[in-house]
Design a protein around this motif. Structure first.
Motif, mmCIF file in Angstrom:
data_model
loop_
_atom_site.group_PDB
_atom_site.id
_atom_site.type_symbol
_atom_site.label_atom_id
_atom_site.label_comp_id
_atom_site.label_asym_id
_atom_site.label_seq_id
_atom_site.Cartn_x
_atom_site.Cartn_y
_atom_site.Cartn_z
ATOM 1 N N ALA A 288 0.793 -1.205 -0.011
ATOM 2 C CA ALA A 288 -0.224 -0.054 0.011
ATOM 3 C C ALA A 288 0.910 1.185 -0.078
ATOM 4 C CB ALA A 288 -1.055 0.098 1.267
ATOM 5 N N GLU A 289 2.172 1.226 0.395
ATOM 6 C CA GLU A 289 2.949 2.136 0.279
ATOM 7 C C GLU A 289 3.425 2.612 -1.218
ATOM 8 O OE1 GLU A 289 3.834 4.412 2.673
ATOM 9 O OE2 GLU A 289 2.732 3.335 3.963
ATOM 10 N N PRO A 290 3.338 3.917 -1.500
ATOM 11 C CA PRO A 290 3.429 4.201 -2.943
ATOM 12 C C PRO A 290 4.945 4.110 -3.323
ATOM 13 C CG PRO A 290 2.622 6.122 -1.537
ATOM 14 C CD PRO A 290 2.511 5.014 -0.793
ATOM 15 N N ALA A 291 5.438 3.870 -4.425
ATOM 16 C CA ALA A 291 7.155 3.750 -4.555
ATOM 17 C C ALA A 291 7.661 5.039 -4.311
ATOM 18 C CB ALA A 291 7.029 3.014 -6.158
ATOM 19 N N SER A 292 6.801 6.372 -4.543
ATOM 20 C CA SER A 292 7.290 7.453 -4.361
ATOM 21 C C SER A 292 6.569 8.280 -3.443
ATOM 22 C CB SER A 292 7.903 8.213 -5.647
ATOM 23 O OG SER A 292 8.274 9.400 -5.485
ATOM 24 N N ALA A 293 7.193 9.002 -2.467
ATOM 25 C CA ALA A 293 6.483 9.849 -1.607
ATOM 26 C C ALA A 293 6.703 11.282 -2.075
ATOM 27 C CB ALA A 293 6.793 9.821 -0.343
ATOM 28 N N THR A 294 7.257 11.469 -3.143
ATOM 29 C CA THR A 294 7.653 12.731 -3.851
ATOM 30 C C THR A 294 6.632 13.000 -4.954
ATOM 31 O OG1 THR A 294 9.308 12.224 -5.377
ATOM 32 C CG2 THR A 294 9.944 12.471 -3.021
ATOM 33 N N ALA A 295 7.090 14.212 -5.553
ATOM 34 C CA ALA A 295 6.125 14.737 -6.664
ATOM 35 C C ALA A 295 6.782 14.396 -7.905
ATOM 36 C CB ALA A 295 5.777 16.045 -6.808
ATOM 37 N N GLY A 296 7.775 13.332 -7.738
ATOM 38 C CA GLY A 296 8.788 13.123 -8.944
ATOM 39 C C GLY A 296 7.982 11.944 -9.765
ATOM 40 N N PRO A 297 8.493 11.332 -10.797
ATOM 41 C CA PRO A 297 7.928 10.328 -11.676
ATOM 42 C C PRO A 297 7.365 9.339 -11.001
ATOM 43 C CG PRO A 297 10.237 11.072 -12.444
ATOM 44 C CD PRO A 297 9.864 11.529 -11.017
ATOM 45 N N ALA A 298 6.101 9.033 -11.153
ATOM 46 C CA ALA A 298 5.207 8.065 -10.629
ATOM 47 C C ALA A 298 5.694 6.523 -10.826
ATOM 48 C CB ALA A 298 3.813 8.183 -10.830
ATOM 49 N N SER A 299 5.617 5.809 -10.105
ATOM 50 C CA SER A 299 5.947 4.321 -10.394
ATOM 51 C C SER A 299 4.824 3.823 -11.304
ATOM 52 C CB SER A 299 5.835 3.790 -8.948
ATOM 53 O OG SER A 299 5.656 1.991 -9.224
ATOM 54 N N ALA A 300 5.315 2.682 -11.852
ATOM 55 C CA ALA A 300 4.466 1.994 -12.951
ATOM 56 C C ALA A 300 3.269 1.358 -11.920
ATOM 57 C CB ALA A 300 5.057 1.071 -13.626
ATOM 58 N N ALA A 301 3.406 1.172 -10.622
ATOM 59 C CA ALA A 301 2.469 0.353 -9.957
ATOM 60 C C ALA A 301 1.265 1.499 -9.564
ATOM 61 C CB ALA A 301 3.053 -0.100 -8.594
ATOM 62 N N ASP A 318 -9.512 39.215 -14.740
ATOM 63 C CA ASP A 318 -10.301 38.357 -13.901
ATOM 64 C C ASP A 318 -9.920 36.802 -13.605
ATOM 65 O OD1 ASP A 318 -12.082 40.592 -13.745
ATOM 66 O OD2 ASP A 318 -13.028 40.062 -15.443
ATOM 67 N N ALA A 319 -8.903 36.476 -14.205
ATOM 68 C CA ALA A 319 -8.436 35.063 -14.120
ATOM 69 C C ALA A 319 -7.880 34.720 -12.533
ATOM 70 C CB ALA A 319 -7.276 34.910 -14.905
ATOM 71 N N PHE A 320 -8.480 33.605 -12.342
ATOM 72 C CA PHE A 320 -8.173 32.834 -10.903
ATOM 73 C C PHE A 320 -7.641 31.622 -11.269
ATOM 74 C CE2 PHE A 320 -9.786 30.414 -7.556
ATOM 75 C CZ PHE A 320 -8.984 30.791 -6.297
ATOM 76 N N VAL A 321 -6.455 31.583 -10.480
ATOM 77 C CA VAL A 321 -5.592 30.289 -10.548
ATOM 78 C C VAL A 321 -6.083 29.386 -9.285
ATOM 79 C CG1 VAL A 321 -3.433 29.198 -10.765
ATOM 80 C CG2 VAL A 321 -3.604 31.321 -11.735
ATOM 81 N N ALA A 322 -6.745 28.536 -9.485
ATOM 82 C CA ALA A 322 -7.378 27.600 -8.489
ATOM 83 C C ALA A 322 -6.491 26.503 -8.127
ATOM 84 C CB ALA A 322 -8.926 26.944 -8.905
ATOM 85 N N VAL A 323 -5.752 25.751 -9.124
ATOM 86 C CA VAL A 323 -4.577 24.771 -8.890
ATOM 87 C C VAL A 323 -3.663 25.191 -9.812
ATOM 88 C CG1 VAL A 323 -4.186 22.373 -9.177
ATOM 89 C CG2 VAL A 323 -6.479 23.084 -8.594
ATOM 90 N N ASP A 324 -2.164 25.135 -9.122
ATOM 91 C CA ASP A 324 -1.122 25.619 -9.922
ATOM 92 C C ASP A 324 0.077 24.499 -9.488
ATOM 93 O OD1 ASP A 324 0.595 27.012 -11.322
ATOM 94 O OD2 ASP A 324 0.805 28.699 -9.717
ATOM 95 N N GLY A 325 0.122 23.703 -10.776
ATOM 96 C CA GLY A 325 1.220 22.885 -10.818
ATOM 97 C C GLY A 325 1.316 21.767 -9.616
ATOM 98 N N VAL A 326 0.145 21.131 -9.298
ATOM 99 C CA VAL A 326 0.091 20.053 -8.365
ATOM 100 C C VAL A 326 0.381 18.665 -9.157
ATOM 101 C CG1 VAL A 326 -1.543 18.639 -7.123
ATOM 102 C CG2 VAL A 326 -1.640 21.307 -7.049
ATOM 103 N N SER A 327 1.332 17.839 -8.226
ATOM 104 C CA SER A 327 1.572 16.573 -8.663
ATOM 105 C C SER A 327 1.720 15.540 -7.521
ATOM 106 C CB SER A 327 3.133 16.442 -9.335
ATOM 107 O OG SER A 327 2.976 17.538 -10.597
ATOM 108 N N PHE A 328 1.344 14.316 -7.850
ATOM 109 C CA PHE A 328 1.292 13.237 -6.984
ATOM 110 C C PHE A 328 0.786 11.848 -7.621
ATOM 111 C CE2 PHE A 328 -2.952 15.269 -6.376
ATOM 112 C CZ PHE A 328 -3.795 14.223 -6.468
ATOM 113 N N ALA A 329 1.167 11.016 -6.972
ATOM 114 C CA ALA A 329 0.847 9.441 -7.329
ATOM 115 C C ALA A 329 0.096 8.757 -6.152
ATOM 116 C CB ALA A 329 2.016 8.684 -8.042
ATOM 117 N N VAL A 330 -0.859 7.975 -6.452
ATOM 118 C CA VAL A 330 -1.763 7.044 -5.430
ATOM 119 C C VAL A 330 -1.312 5.741 -6.233
ATOM 120 C CG1 VAL A 330 -3.627 6.738 -4.307
ATOM 121 C CG2 VAL A 330 -3.188 9.049 -5.493
ATOM 122 N N ALA A 331 -0.907 4.859 -5.329
ATOM 123 C CA ALA A 331 -0.450 3.401 -5.350
ATOM 124 C C ALA A 331 -1.989 2.949 -5.269
ATOM 125 C CB ALA A 331 0.236 2.827 -4.567
#
Length: 564
Positions: A288-301, A318-331
């Motif tokens: 259940a632990e993801p292969a990477s706990a960083t925002a780097g390249p995700a594991s194939a799993a 009037d532009a509003f940036v709601a999400v800006d550069g978010v990265s993560f992986a979920v095993a």
């Protein structure tokens, strides 16, 4: 000689007249509130907390009445007053002047077409401040007192121009307008983020200390009661289970019910014993632990991969940036939490993962499928594999449909099973069984269910199409601690039995720590911290994350401040 309590309740009994007969909502309730102290009344929905508060301020619904007992106010200006049976003419003198009320919902408690300054001034005018200049100056002073900057400008603005926390401060200002000796705070922070909650509670504490006001604090959150109350009254089924000094009741509870509430409160312990879930056998097993706990390249799993997600609403200035550069992986088979205050981008990110909103840029892959490129029928089929459960169990179910019809609808939409009435009835019954509800609930309508039962139906509706991924958007934040604990245990069991993967959106860090394997912390759309949950909570690096963790209520017990 000990001074008389500010408020004394003795043997209070309240009944409601309903179509099904008379309901005894409160029976034999008694406790005191002293000047300068906070008495917290805690318990789950239906325990009688709010009925007691409504009895104290004379605002019971038209079908409710006090049938026995005494409620005595010992107020310095009016002396001793028996509140039970008081005529409405006398109540007009007391409400706002001697007893102030801070209601629960800051979103619905202010007139949307009335400037906040006028809302605050109403009580001042009713209780004899005829001078316009005097009223205006008092309103500005009250706004400043509750920590609202630019009070002159803000008094002319409308509720929609204020955040939830600021609207709650306006309600506090209105309650304090005539310097009442007693404040009734009915779940005043249940709808607020943890940091805003802390700010509002600090404000109530400071005002209480400065003015000597007594506070009757109604809450289902034992962690808040532990941190803020001098005395605690635990209610269940309209009766007092136990009461006394907060340190005594919460550190050494005597009743089995209080012990259960303490066990269920996520701030006080870990309800769900989380174990590493093995998803494959042999040397190459994926845990259940993801292969990477960083925002780097995700594991194939990884089942879910989010990379450089960006969502912009509006154009130009009037532009509003709601999400800006978010990265993560979920095993697969794990729970990943998105946390942060309101407006941090949590829900926007969750909707992008579920395919309900096309991001401005970035990539979202679920089980190898690029969600951002799906259209039409392909997107419709994707939503069978990825389901969403929303926050409000009262608003997410169609009141016109029975539970059975609600659960059968996605079966028809995705043409699951044979399509026969018997097949769908069997699948509906099984879905109810999965979420621990009896099959006969299929005949009921949402209005006949409790909040926890409705949320179970919403979860059953998401699971009936056999998804791989479930996005839960504040799915337990509207629930009492006991019901919340039941839903969390249910989610943990279903994850282990069905191998489900969760993206869990929440502002409640105590719940997040309990249920999640990994976590992403968002602030104003940006990812400020990411990693394994215990690593982030025990060694937070970003000051924002540190503030969120410090604001979690319940420190009085969890820090060892009280001996248990």
């Amino acid at each position: 000689m000990t001074a008389a309590p500010l408020l004394s309740i003795r043997d209070l009994a309240v009944q409601y007249r309903t179509r099904r007969g008379t309901v005894d909502a409160v029976r034999g309730v008694g406790f005191d509130v002293r000047a300068g102290e906070v008495t917290a009344v805690v318990g789950e929905s239906g325990s009688g907390k709010t009925t007691v508060a409504q009895s104290v301020i004379g605002l019971l619904p038209s079908n409710g009445r006090v049938t026995a007992g005494s409620v005595t106010l010992n107020e310095r200006r009016l002396g001793t007053t028996e509140l039970v049976g008081l005529p409405e003419r006398r109540w007009r003198d007391l409400r706002g002047r001697c007893i102030g009320l801070i209601p629960q919902d800051p979103g619905n408690s202010l007139n949307p077409v009335q400037a906040v300054g006028k809302s605050i001034s109403e009580s001042l005018r009713i209780h004899g401040r005829p001078s316009r200049d005097e009223v205006r100056d008092r309103v500005h002073a009250l706004l400043e007192q509750v920590g609202i900057d630019q009070p002159v400008k803000r008094a002319r603005q409308y509720p929609h121009e204020f955040s939830g926390g600021m609207r709650q401060r306006v309600l506090i200002a209105a309650a304090l307008a005539n310097d009442p000796e007693l404040i009734i705070a009915d779940e005043p922070t249940s709808a607020l983020d943890v940091t805003v909650q802390r700010t509002v509670l600090d404000l109530i504490d400071r005002l209480r200390e400065e003015t000597g006001t007594g506070v009757l604090f109604i809450t289902h959150d034992l962690a808040v009661a532990a941190d803020r109350a001098d005395s605690v009254v635990v209610m269940r089924g309209g009766e007092v289970q136990e009461s006394g000094p907060a340190a005594q009741v919460l550190a050494n509870p005597a009743s089995a019910y209080t012990k259960q509430l303490m066990a269920d409160a996520p701030s006080f312990g870990r309800l769900v014993e989380r174990e590493t879930v093995v998803l494959a056998a042999g040397p190459a097993a994926v845990t259940a632990e993801p292969a990477s706990a960083t925002a780097g390249p995700a594991s194939a799993a990884a089942l879910v991969e989010v990379r450089d997600l960006r969502q912009v609403f509006g154009r130009g200035t009037d532009a509003f940036v709601a999400v800006d550069g978010v990265s993560f992986a979920v095993a697969p088979g794990t729970t990943h939490a998105l946390v942060g205050e309101s407006g941090s981008g949590k829900t926007t990110t969750g909707r992008a993962i579920a395919g309900f909103a096309a991001p401005t840029s970035g990539s979202v892959r679920v089980a190898g499928t690029e969600v951002t490129e799906l259209r039409g029928g392909a997107l419709r089929q994707f939503r069978r594999t990825t389901q969403m459960v929303y926050q409000n169990p009262y608003g997410s179910l169609d009141p016109r449909l029975s539970v059975g019809q609600t659960l059968a609808e996605p079966l028809a939409n995705y043409r699951i099973g044979t399509g026969s009435r018997a097949d769908r009835a069997e699948r509906v019954a099984h879905a109810l069984e999965v979420v621990s509800l009896p099959a006969e609930f299929a005949q009921r309508r949402p209005r006949e269910l409790s909040g926890g039962q409705r949320q179970r139906v919403a979860i059953a509706r998401a699971l009936i199409v056999e998804p791989e991924l479930v996005v839960l958007d504040e799915a337990v934040s509207a629930l009492d601690v006991t019901v919340q604990a039941q839903i969390l245990r249910l989610l943990a069991r279903l994850q282990q039995e069905l191998g489900l993967t969760y993206v869990f959106i929440s502002h409640d860090l105590a719940v997040v720590r309990q249920i999640s394997d990994t976590v992403t912390v968002l602030q104003r759309g940006r990812q400020v911290e990411h990693g394994a949950t215990e690593d982030v909570f025990s060694n937070a690096q970003d000051p924002y994350t540190q503030r969120l963790i410090e604001a979690i209520p319940g420190a009085s017990l969890t820090s060892g401040h009280w001996e248990i």
